[in-house]
Design a protein around this motif. Sequence first.
Motif, PDB file in Angstrom:
ATOM      1  N   VAL A 843       0.849  -1.189   0.000  1.00 18.94           N
ATOM      2  CA  VAL A 843       0.000   0.000   0.000  1.00 18.94           C
ATOM      3  C   VAL A 843       0.885   1.240   0.000  1.00 18.94           C
ATOM      4  N   LYS A 844       0.489   2.248  -0.757  1.00 17.00           N
ATOM      5  CA  LYS A 844       1.204   3.526  -0.754  1.00 17.00           C
ATOM      6  C   LYS A 844       0.200   4.679  -0.693  1.00 17.00           C
ATOM      7  N   LYS A 845       0.733   5.852  -0.320  1.00 14.57           N
ATOM      8  CA  LYS A 845      -0.088   7.057  -0.226  1.00 14.57           C
ATOM      9  C   LYS A 845       0.054   7.892  -1.502  1.00 14.57           C
ATOM     10  N   MET A 846      -0.990   8.669  -1.811  1.00 13.25           N
ATOM     11  CA  MET A 846      -0.903   9.665  -2.876  1.00 13.25           C
ATOM     12  C   MET A 846      -1.745  10.879  -2.478  1.00 13.25           C
ATOM     13  N   LEU A 847      -1.373  12.030  -2.997  1.00 15.03           N
ATOM     14  CA  LEU A 847      -1.999  13.288  -2.580  1.00 15.03           C
ATOM     15  C   LEU A 847      -2.682  13.951  -3.774  1.00 15.03           C
TER      16      LEU A 847
END
Length: 850
Positions: A843-847
Motif C-alpha cells: 500500500v502507498k499514499k498519494m496526494l
Amino acid sequence: MRAAVHSLSLLLFLLAFSFFASRDIDPSRGSLKSVGHEQQFTKEVATKDEGREGPDLERWYFKQWHYPYDNVLPPDMTQRMWEEVQQTPSENDFAPASTNSWVSLGPFGMDVPGNAKYSGRILDIEVDNGVSTRLAAASGGLWGFVLIFPVDLTPNLSSLAIGTFDSDPTNEQIIFAGTGEPGQRGGTGLWRTTNRGGAWANVPLAPEPSAFYRVRFNPGSATIIHAVANTGYYRSTNSGTTWTRYLTGNATDLAINPTNPNIMYTSLYTVGLYKTTDGGTTWSPLTAGGIPTADVGRVGLTLCVASPNTVYASIGKNSDNSMLGVYKTTNAGTSWSNVSPGVNFLGNQGWYDNVIGVSPVDANNVLAGGVSLQRSTNGGTTWTQINDVNVHADHHAITWNSTGTSVWVGNDGGMSFSADAGATWSTTNNLVPITQYVNIDVDPNTNLVYGGGSQDNGISMTVNDGSSWDHILGGDGSGVAMDVSTAPADANRLWVTNGYYNGNWAFQRLRTTDNGSNWTSINSGIDPSAQWYHKIRSDRSAPVYLYNNSGPDVYESRDYGATWFKLSTTPFPVEVSNMNISIYTSPRGIIYAALNSSTLGERLRVYDGGAWNERSTGLPAGLTVRGVTPHPTSNTKAYALMNGLSAGSKIYKTTDRGVTWTNISGNIPNVPIGDIIAHPTNDNLLYLGTETGCFRTTNGGASWHRWNNGMPQATIVTEMKWIDSLASVGRFYIVAGTYGRGMYKREVSGDDPTSVSDLANLPRQYSLSQNYPNPFNPATKIRFALPVTDNVELKVFDITGREVATVVNERLEAGPHEFGFDASRLASGTYLYRLKTEHYTDVKKMLLIK
C-alpha cells in the motif's frame, strides 16, 4: 481382506473394553474425564508446564536437525549458507516461466475458544512511528500493517529470525533489524533498509553477534543508534554507517532516559546492571544500594518517561533461570527496593522470556512478563497475574504508546493488545502468519483441509483452504495424521501427538472425531516414554492403519488408535527419531524408521517382509538420518534425507526399499534439509524443503534450482505433504509446513522448465511504485511489477479506509504494468492505493490537490 481384518480388530477391541485403565494426565493440558477405558479431553487452552517444554523443545529440535552442530549456528555459517543459496539458479532463470507460485494458507490468526486469536512468537513491537504497528517474529520476519492487512517487510532478508528492530524517529522508512533470537536461533547480523523493506543491506559489526536483544535509536535522533547483543553493547553516531563496541559480554536489554539520552542502563549475564552517563562510551557497574550482583542471569529493564529516575529491573537467576527478583529505583540507580511479585513468574525460563515495561506517564503502572504476565498499579507493592485467554504464555516484548493509554505485549501466541493500560486484553488484530509448524498433514480427498502441530500453539486446523483456522488443542503440537475415508462419519477424524505432559508419556497420542472439539487419549499398549516430538502417521489407505514411533519402538494400530502393538519384540538400540510408511501393500506398507544415532549399523531400520533390517549402507558415515520419504505411488522407491551440514551429502534415493542408495544431492547448497516430495508420475520431478526455502529438480537430482516464488527464500520448511488430484482434475499439490511462516500450498502443473531463458527483463520480485505525478490533479499513473502471472486487485481508499475506486481486478501476465487513475470526482486529500495479489500486498499514499 483389509476391511475384514479391520472389523476383527474392532471386535477384539470391544471385547477387551473393560480391561483398559485410565492414566494420569497433566491437567494443564486440558480437563480430563474418565469414560470407560478412554480419556476424554474437553477443548480448553493449555497452560505451560514451566521449564519442561516450549523453548527447551525448540532447542532440542534444531540441535537434532543441525547435528553434529548446536541449535544456534554461528553467524559466519548462516551467512555462508545464504551465499550458497543465492548462487544456486532460480526457477525464474528457466523457460517457460513458472505459471504457479506458493500461496500462503495462514493461519492469519487461529481462532481460540474464548474469542481469542493466536499466531506465533513475537519478540519486539513498535508503535507511534506515524505509519503502523510493526512486529518482529522469532522466525517469521518483520511485519507492518496497512489498515488491518499485515505486510511483510523482509521477504528478501537472509534471516527471518528478527530478534529486535527500530525505525528512524525522523524517517519511518529507515529501519534497523537485528537478526537471531538469543539462545534459540542464530541470525545473519544487523540489517538496514531505507525504503521500508524494499531492499536490505548488511551492517557489519565487530565482532559479529549471533543474536540481538535490542536495537534502539536515541529518542528523536537519526544519527545515534544503540544495539545490545550476545556479544555486548554497540553504538553508532553516524546513522549506522560504522559501529563501535563499548561493553563486552552478553548484554540483555537497554533503557534510555529520553530527557537525557546520555543516561542509559544495561545488564550483562553473570555480572549485573550497568549505567552510563556519557551516552554509552563508558559504563559503570551498579553494585550498591540493594541491587543483586551475584547469580544474575538475563535482566529486563524499563524506564518511565514521565519519571526518568524510576527504573525497574526484572532479574532472572543465572543458576536455574528462575526469578531472582524485580527491583525498582526512584533515584536513577543509587538505591533499589525489592518489589517482586509473590510468584516465580519466570518459571525456570528466565533466559528465554524476561521482559518488563512501565507506563510512560504513570511510574506505578508496570507489567512484568515471563511465563506469565504480572501487573502492578501501585509501583510493585502488589501484583496481579493476568489470566486471560487473550494473553498467551511466555512474554518477550512490552510496548506502550506515548500517552500510556494502550499497551501491546508480544508473546509465544503473537500480539496481545490493551486499550485501557493493561486492565483488559484483546487479540483481534493478531493476524500475522507466523505459526511455527513442526509437523503437518492434509486431507488428500478435499484439497481444503490441513492441520499441523506447532511450537507453543498446539494443534491448529483449517477446513476451508485456509480462509479460517481453529486452535483445536493447546500445548506444543507435534505429529498430525488425518483420516482418508470419504465417509461423512469419518471426515472429522484425526490423530495427533502433543505435549508436554506429566506421567507416563511426555508427548501423548490423542484422537478426535469432531475436528478437535473433543479429544480422546489413545495410549493403550504404548510403553512409558519421555520422548519429545514423536510422529503419528497413517498409510493413507482406508480404513487407515496408524503408526507411531515412541522410544526405541515402532507401534501399529489397526483400530483407529484404540490399541497399539509393537512391530518388533526387541527394541532398537536407540530411540526412533522419525518414521514413515509407503503406500499400502498387504499386509502393510514398507516402514522406514530413522534412529537417533550416527553409529554404523544403527541408523536406519526398514520393516520389509515381516522383519526389520538395517539399511543404511550407502548413506554417508557420521551423519544421522532426518527421515525417509516414500514415493507417492511406488513401495520400492524412497528418498533419505541427512541431518547436519555436510556438503554434497544431503539426499539419497533407493529403488529397492533401502538395500542400496544413490546420492542425488547434485548442486544443493550445504543447508539443513527438511523434507522432500516426489511427483507421482515423473521421477525426474522432486520438490525439496530446507531451512532456507524450497528447491526443485527436473532431472532426478542431477541439478537443483531454487523454487520459492511466493515464499521468502529464508523460510524454514519443516515438513511437506502432497495432494494427488491428477486423476480427477489433472493437478498435483504440495503443502509446506514452515517454522515461522505457517503453511503454504503450490500447484505444480505448468511449473516444469526445459531450458535456460533469456527473460532477463522480467521482474525478479513483486513491487508497487509511487504514483506519478504526485501530488496530482486529477489524473495520475500507478505502476507495478509481477514476477509471475497472478490475479491482481488494485484499489484506492480514502484516509478512513473507505474504498473509493477499483482500478484493476483481473489476472495479469508477468511483467511491468501501468494503469491510469482519474480522481475527477474525488475531493482533495490523501488517498491510499493498495496492490493485492495471491502472493503479495503493498500500500502507498498519494496526494490529490485540486
